[in-house]
Design a protein around this motif. Structure first.
Motif, PDB file in Angstrom:
ATOM      1  N   MET A 181       1.137   4.614  -2.362  1.00 21.78           N
ATOM      2  CA  MET A 181       1.297   6.000  -1.877  1.00 21.78           C
ATOM      3  C   MET A 181       2.552   6.648  -2.453  1.00 21.78           C
ATOM      4  O   MET A 181       2.549   7.828  -2.814  1.00 21.78           O
ATOM      5  CB  MET A 181       1.380   6.025  -0.355  1.00 21.78           C
ATOM      6  CG  MET A 181       0.035   5.968   0.353  1.00 21.78           C
ATOM      7  SD  MET A 181       0.208   6.217   2.136  1.00 21.78           S
ATOM      8  CE  MET A 181       0.428   8.005   2.251  1.00 21.78           C
ATOM      9  N   SER A 182       3.639   5.881  -2.524  1.00 21.36           N
ATOM     10  CA  SER A 182       4.893   6.431  -3.055  1.00 21.36           C
ATOM     11  C   SER A 182       4.738   6.872  -4.503  1.00 21.36           C
ATOM     12  O   SER A 182       5.285   7.906  -4.913  1.00 21.36           O
ATOM     13  CB  SER A 182       6.014   5.390  -2.952  1.00 21.36           C
ATOM     14  OG  SER A 182       6.296   5.099  -1.604  1.00 21.36           O
ATOM     15  N   CYS A 207       2.783   9.957  -4.629  1.00 21.88           N
ATOM     16  CA  CYS A 207       3.703  11.061  -4.290  1.00 21.88           C
ATOM     17  C   CYS A 207       4.595  11.423  -5.475  1.00 21.88           C
ATOM     18  O   CYS A 207       4.989  12.590  -5.630  1.00 21.88           O
ATOM     19  CB  CYS A 207       4.596  10.670  -3.109  1.00 21.88           C
ATOM     20  SG  CYS A 207       3.764  10.650  -1.507  1.00 21.88           S
ATOM     21  N   GLY A 243       0.821  -1.208   0.000  1.00 22.08           N
ATOM     22  CA  GLY A 243       0.000   0.000   0.000  1.00 22.08           C
ATOM     23  C   GLY A 243       0.854   1.257   0.000  1.00 22.08           C
ATOM     24  O   GLY A 243       0.528   2.251  -0.646  1.00 22.08           O
ATOM     25  N   ASN A 244       1.986   1.189   0.704  1.00 21.30           N
ATOM     26  CA  ASN A 244       2.852   2.374   0.739  1.00 21.30           C
ATOM     27  C   ASN A 244       3.609   2.573  -0.571  1.00 21.30           C
ATOM     28  O   ASN A 244       4.121   3.672  -0.819  1.00 21.30           O
ATOM     29  CB  ASN A 244       3.821   2.296   1.918  1.00 21.30           C
ATOM     30  CG  ASN A 244       3.176   2.788   3.207  1.00 21.30           C
ATOM     31  OD1 ASN A 244       1.949   2.905   3.293  1.00 21.30           O
ATOM     32  ND2 ASN A 244       3.987   3.090   4.209  1.00 21.30           N
ATOM     33  N   GLN A 245       3.681   1.537  -1.416  1.00 22.09           N
ATOM     34  CA  GLN A 245       4.240   1.755  -2.750  1.00 22.09           C
ATOM     35  C   GLN A 245       3.217   2.501  -3.613  1.00 22.09           C
ATOM     36  O   GLN A 245       3.586   3.383  -4.400  1.00 22.09           O
ATOM     37  CB  GLN A 245       4.655   0.439  -3.417  1.00 22.09           C
ATOM     38  CG  GLN A 245       5.428   0.664  -4.709  1.00 22.09           C
ATOM     39  CD  GLN A 245       6.059  -0.587  -5.281  1.00 22.09           C
ATOM     40  OE1 GLN A 245       5.651  -1.711  -4.949  1.00 22.09           O
ATOM     41  NE2 GLN A 245       7.049  -0.425  -6.139  1.00 22.09           N
ATOM     42  N   ARG A 268       1.588  17.678   3.855  1.00 25.55           N
ATOM     43  CA  ARG A 268       0.721  16.659   4.462  1.00 25.55           C
ATOM     44  C   ARG A 268       0.203  15.747   3.362  1.00 25.55           C
ATOM     45  O   ARG A 268      -0.021  16.205   2.231  1.00 25.55           O
ATOM     46  CB  ARG A 268      -0.475  17.329   5.149  1.00 25.55           C
ATOM     47  CG  ARG A 268      -1.503  16.380   5.772  1.00 25.55           C
ATOM     48  CD  ARG A 268      -2.750  17.153   6.213  1.00 25.55           C
ATOM     49  NE  ARG A 268      -3.498  17.673   5.069  1.00 25.55           N
ATOM     50  CZ  ARG A 268      -4.531  17.043   4.502  1.00 25.55           C
ATOM     51  NH1 ARG A 268      -4.966  15.899   4.976  1.00 25.55           N
ATOM     52  NH2 ARG A 268      -5.145  17.563   3.451  1.00 25.55           N
ATOM     53  N   ILE A 269       0.005  14.495   3.671  1.00 22.57           N
ATOM     54  CA  ILE A 269      -0.716  13.593   2.768  1.00 22.57           C
ATOM     55  C   ILE A 269      -1.588  12.674   3.598  1.00 22.57           C
ATOM     56  O   ILE A 269      -1.198  12.238   4.692  1.00 22.57           O
ATOM     57  CB  ILE A 269       0.230  12.791   1.845  1.00 22.57           C
ATOM     58  CG1 ILE A 269      -0.586  11.982   0.826  1.00 22.57           C
ATOM     59  CG2 ILE A 269       1.174  11.893   2.638  1.00 22.57           C
ATOM     60  CD1 ILE A 269       0.228  11.437  -0.337  1.00 22.57           C
ATOM     61  N   GLU A 270      -2.788  12.434   3.090  1.00 16.68           N
ATOM     62  CA  GLU A 270      -3.711  11.512   3.748  1.00 16.68           C
ATOM     63  C   GLU A 270      -4.297  10.629   2.657  1.00 16.68           C
ATOM     64  O   GLU A 270      -4.890  11.139   1.704  1.00 16.68           O
ATOM     65  CB  GLU A 270      -4.808  12.298   4.478  1.00 16.68           C
ATOM     66  CG  GLU A 270      -5.776  11.410   5.215  1.00 16.68           C
ATOM     67  CD  GLU A 270      -6.665  12.186   6.192  1.00 16.68           C
ATOM     68  OE1 GLU A 270      -6.360  13.376   6.467  1.00 16.68           O
ATOM     69  OE2 GLU A 270      -7.647  11.608   6.678  1.00 16.68           O
ATOM     70  N   SER A 271      -4.110   9.323   2.785  1.00 15.60           N
ATOM     71  CA  SER A 271      -4.521   8.420   1.705  1.00 15.60           C
ATOM     72  C   SER A 271      -5.558   7.415   2.178  1.00 15.60           C
ATOM     73  O   SER A 271      -5.651   7.110   3.379  1.00 15.60           O
ATOM     74  CB  SER A 271      -3.307   7.653   1.165  1.00 15.60           C
ATOM     75  OG  SER A 271      -2.898   6.665   2.084  1.00 15.60           O
ATOM     76  N   LYS A 272      -6.322   6.909   1.222  1.00 14.87           N
ATOM     77  CA  LYS A 272      -7.182   5.755   1.440  1.00 14.87           C
ATOM     78  C   LYS A 272      -6.842   4.743   0.348  1.00 14.87           C
ATOM     79  O   LYS A 272      -6.874   5.082  -0.845  1.00 14.87           O
ATOM     80  CB  LYS A 272      -8.657   6.142   1.330  1.00 14.87           C
ATOM     81  CG  LYS A 272      -9.228   6.804   2.590  1.00 14.87           C
ATOM     82  CD  LYS A 272     -10.732   6.903   2.481  1.00 14.87           C
ATOM     83  CE  LYS A 272     -11.424   7.287   3.771  1.00 14.87           C
ATOM     84  NZ  LYS A 272     -10.806   8.335   4.538  1.00 14.87           N
ATOM     85  N   LEU A 273      -6.516   3.538   0.771  1.00 17.15           N
ATOM     86  CA  LEU A 273      -6.176   2.475  -0.176  1.00 17.15           C
ATOM     87  C   LEU A 273      -7.387   1.560  -0.252  1.00 17.15           C
ATOM     88  O   LEU A 273      -7.744   0.898   0.727  1.00 17.15           O
ATOM     89  CB  LEU A 273      -4.921   1.743   0.303  1.00 17.15           C
ATOM     90  CG  LEU A 273      -3.723   2.694   0.488  1.00 17.15           C
ATOM     91  CD1 LEU A 273      -2.595   2.022   1.248  1.00 17.15           C
ATOM     92  CD2 LEU A 273      -3.241   3.209  -0.854  1.00 17.15           C
TER      93      LEU A 273
END
Lengths: 145, 192
Positions: free
Chosen positions: A67-68, A71, A63-65, A87-92
């Motif tokens: 997000m990456s 980004c 999931g953080n990939q 700031r970043i706020e994500s929903k996967l």
């Protein structure tokens, strides 16, 4: 050097250039090494056949990939001009199985004229697979010079 | 070649080479915190430090993958207005996994964990030469549609006490130690 992005030059509704990435197992393994997230759901194809954490018998992207790579849309656009993330706020929202190609993009939704060095914009960021399924969304605030 | 050997090809930095890549070691998992044991409000300053080297920043950028020279080329990054090569916005992931490998916060390694999305706030940029420490605090846990969520607030500081990032780490975890031990054996152990 690319054309400079500044707070003044950006408008609500501006669409950022997209990023596209095929996520094969080698790409996932390299992300595991880079992030030190060695959870077997991403890395161990044999384990995934039975464990099926996401109901799938294959590895899935971190999931953080996702997000990456969301980004990356921002860093490609703003960082060469001296911008940086606030700031970043994500929903996967959907797992991404190995060997999926995803597309990542963003739109400027808000401008915040706070003062020199503090001005920032807000972006809606999305990640979709090639079938058009949304796999993740995020909202990010980004300082711009 | 097994998956651990495959991944070893990408472990180039000193920290990557030293860090254990096998998250299915029973003796390690025995020491983890499990969802039903996590105490909201419990806080600690983690004992491990993370000294930021250029190779650490490069390793993260390569893993995105992202070839933007702001992550690799100091001269280019300075021309762009940054104070040396830039830490990718998600670099805190590497820092977190490195310092939370045992004891408080080790739930981050749980087999069967799922990532529903993350919240990160950025303050002073992370730079080469920073010596990072992390404070963590149980922030919230909740049940939604049969899934067991937890959220921790982590704050990363440099050696001068400057706050670098505040990262609300959120995961969906298997509920109990027994559920995690099933995953250790490769068995599915989630009800939702």
């Amino acid at each position: 050097m690319e054309k400079k992005i500044t707070f003044e030059s950006v408008n609500c509704g501006d669409v950022l250039p997209e990023v596209r990435q095929l996520v094969g197992q080698e790409v996932i393994w390299q992300h595991a090494a880079g992030s030190m997230d060695y959870n077997p759901v991403h890395n161990n194809p044999e384990w995934c056949k039975t464990a099926q954490v996401f109901g799938l018998p294959v590895t899935v992207m971190h999931g953080n990939q996702t997000m990456s790579l969301m980004c990356k849309v921002v860093t490609n656009w703003a960082y060469p001009s001296g911008g940086r993330m606030k700031r970043i706020e994500s929903k996967l929202v959907r797992p991404v199985p190995v060997d999926t190609t995803c597309i990542y993009g963003a739109t400027v939704t808000e401008k915040h004229p706070i003062g020199k060095g503090l001005d920032f914009v807000t972006l809606d960021i999305w990640a979709k697979d090639e079938q058009g399924n949304t796999v993740g969304v995020a909202e990010a605030d980004v300082y711009l010079p | 070649m097994g998956y651990l050997e495959e991944m070893a090809k990408y472990q180039k930095s000193a920290k990557q080479k030293e860090f254990g890549a096998d998250f299915l070691v029973k003796e390690d998992i025995d020491q983890y915190e499990f969802w039903d044991e996590i105490e909201i409000g419990k806080e600690s300053e983690l004992p491990d430090k993370f000294e930021v080297k250029a190779e650490d920043l490069v390793a993260y950028a390569e893993g995105v993958p992202d070839t933007n020279p702001i992550f690799y080329d100091e001269e280019y990054a300075r021309k762009c207005g940054h104070d040396g090569i830039v830490a990718h916005p998600m670099f805190g992931t590497q820092v977190g996994f490195f310092v939370m490998r045992k004891g408080h916060g080790s739930w981050i390694r749980t087999p069967g964990a799922r990532n529903p999305g993350q919240i990160i706030e950025y303050f002073d940029p992370i730079k080469v030469g920073d010596i990072l420490t992390m404070k963590i605090k149980g922030h919230d846990k909740w049940i939604k549609r049969g899934k067991y969520y937890m959220r921790y607030m982590t704050e990363t500081f440099d050696q001068r006490g400057n706050l670098k990032i505040r990262y609300y780490v959120t995961l969906i975890l298997p509920r109990t130690r027994e559920d995690v031990m099933k995953f250790l054996k490769g068995e599915h152990a989630l009800q939702a």
